[in-house]
Design an enzyme around this catalytic site. Structure first.
Site, PDB file in Angstrom:
ATOM      1  N   ARG A  75       0.843  -1.202   0.000  1.00 44.15           N
ATOM      2  CA  ARG A  75       0.000   0.000   0.000  1.00 44.15           C
ATOM      3  C   ARG A  75       0.877   1.250   0.000  1.00 44.15           C
ATOM      4  O   ARG A  75       1.574   1.524   0.979  1.00 44.15           O
ATOM      5  CB  ARG A  75      -0.911   0.010   1.231  1.00 44.15           C
ATOM      6  CG  ARG A  75      -1.817   1.235   1.267  1.00 44.15           C
ATOM      7  CD  ARG A  75      -2.883   1.140   2.348  1.00 44.15           C
ATOM      8  NE  ARG A  75      -2.373   1.335   3.693  1.00 44.15           N
ATOM      9  CZ  ARG A  75      -3.154   1.497   4.767  1.00 44.15           C
ATOM     10  NH1 ARG A  75      -4.475   1.462   4.634  1.00 44.15           N
ATOM     11  NH2 ARG A  75      -2.631   1.650   5.967  1.00 44.15           N
ATOM     12  N   GLU A 154     -12.830   3.745   2.079  1.00 44.58           N
ATOM     13  CA  GLU A 154     -12.668   4.026   3.508  1.00 44.58           C
ATOM     14  C   GLU A 154     -13.220   5.388   3.914  1.00 44.58           C
ATOM     15  O   GLU A 154     -12.764   5.975   4.893  1.00 44.58           O
ATOM     16  CB  GLU A 154     -11.212   3.851   3.941  1.00 44.58           C
ATOM     17  CG  GLU A 154     -10.196   4.518   3.038  1.00 44.58           C
ATOM     18  CD  GLU A 154      -8.755   4.212   3.439  1.00 44.58           C
ATOM     19  OE1 GLU A 154      -8.534   3.749   4.565  1.00 44.58           O
ATOM     20  OE2 GLU A 154      -7.860   4.450   2.622  1.00 44.58           O
ATOM     21  N   ASP A 180     -10.845   4.310   8.950  1.00 46.85           N
ATOM     22  CA  ASP A 180     -11.116   5.605   8.325  1.00 46.85           C
ATOM     23  C   ASP A 180     -12.597   5.765   8.009  1.00 46.85           C
ATOM     24  O   ASP A 180     -13.132   6.882   8.072  1.00 46.85           O
ATOM     25  CB  ASP A 180     -10.268   5.769   7.055  1.00 46.85           C
ATOM     26  CG  ASP A 180      -8.836   6.133   7.399  1.00 46.85           C
ATOM     27  OD1 ASP A 180      -8.634   7.144   8.071  1.00 46.85           O
ATOM     28  OD2 ASP A 180      -7.918   5.387   7.005  1.00 46.85           O
TER      29      ASP A 180
END
Ligand SMILES: O=C(O)C(=O)C[C@H](O)[C@@H](O)CO
Length: 272
Positions: A75, A154, A180
């Site tokens: 990521r 998110e 998130d």
């Protein structure tokens, strides 16, 4: 059985008819990454959004885990064309792009992983580990076969646009980020809140309708299993740094008489 090395995450998802269980690798350490790679888990997520990872440490971790029967996703910190080019050239094959809030942002991520005329990825294969310095025959023509793209849902905005994001050609899968997502719903730190769980399950259902795999982060075993039952195809069930934090605290609690459960005087720690 853990999935075979050499295929993309997309291929692994298609080949196995059960959810893939994986863990975060956030320490930045190739040694830790190698330990996790041999654990028997199906996949690892090397994180550079919230973890101390740059190009050099990601490269070292990719080299350390190569040869282990595990899928590796990375990521980056942001959905950025230049950064994605650098990650791909390093040899990252499976990308998780954070904070993708709309179909347009998903399209930008897809363009970043494809060479022209299908995208905007810069051409540096002669210099890049991705092509093993042009030792992989036809790399330029076949690069897309070696790359899988997962985008992260998110925020409330992303959850509202999930059907359009799923419809973007080149998005192989979505991954739900309850931390998130909860924050964007005004529920900071409440990943298990019923509204957050419902939003995650809404996105899992949308992915099923779209015929694309969806994953989710869930360190709580009961939650992870509930999401698997709700057709999550891949779940992150722990993290190297969290395991070390909780494990070392457990040792302290066992062997240090004056150990305080919350040395900072705070309340109970969040699990993820
Ligand atoms: O929003 C989320 O959830 C994530 O993206 C995972 C986070 O980065 C982190 O909270 C992992 O525990």
């Amino acid at each position: 059985m853990p999935v075979r090395v050499g295929d993309t995450f997309r291929d692994a998802l298609a080949a196995v008819d059960r959810p893939l269980a994986g863990m975060w690798v956030c320490s930045g350490s190739p040694l830790v990454a190698e330990i996790c790679a041999g654990s028997g888990l199906d996949w690892l997520l090397i994180d550079a959004e919230h973890s101390p990872n740059g190009l050099e440490s990601i490269l070292a971790q990719l080299q350390a885990v190569k040869g282990y029967p595990v899928q590796v996703m990375v990521r980056p910190p942001v959905n950025d064309t230049v950064l994605i080019k650098q990650y791909l050239d390093l040899g990252v094959q499976n990308l998780l792009i954070p904070m993708v809030n709309s179909a347009a942002e998903a399209e930008a991520a897809v363009a970043a992983v494809r060479y022209p005329p299908h995208g905007v990825r810069g051409v540096g294969s002669a210099l890049a580990r991705a092509s093993r310095w042009n030792r992989i025959p036809d790399y330029l023509a076949r690069a897309s076969e070696t790359i899988s793209l997962t985008v992260q849902i998110e925020t409330e905005a992303a959850a509202a646009a999930v059907e359009e994001i799923l419809a973007v050609d080149g998005v192989d899968a979505i991954f739900l980020g309850p931390s998130d997502l909860a924050a964007s719903m005004g529920l900071l730190g409440q990943q298990e809140h019923p509204q957050v769980r419902a939003a995650v399950e809404h996105c899992l259902a949308a992915a099923q309708v779209a015929g694309k795999p969806a994953g989710v982060n869930a360190f709580n075993e009961a939650t992870a299993r509930a999401y698997m039952e709700a057709r999550a195809s891949f779940v992150l069930v722990g993290a190297d740094v969290a395991m070390l934090a909780r494990g070392s605290e457990q040792l302290a609690a066992t062997f240090v008489p004056e150990h305080e459960e919350t040395p900072d005087g705070g309340g109970p720690r969040a699990s993820y």
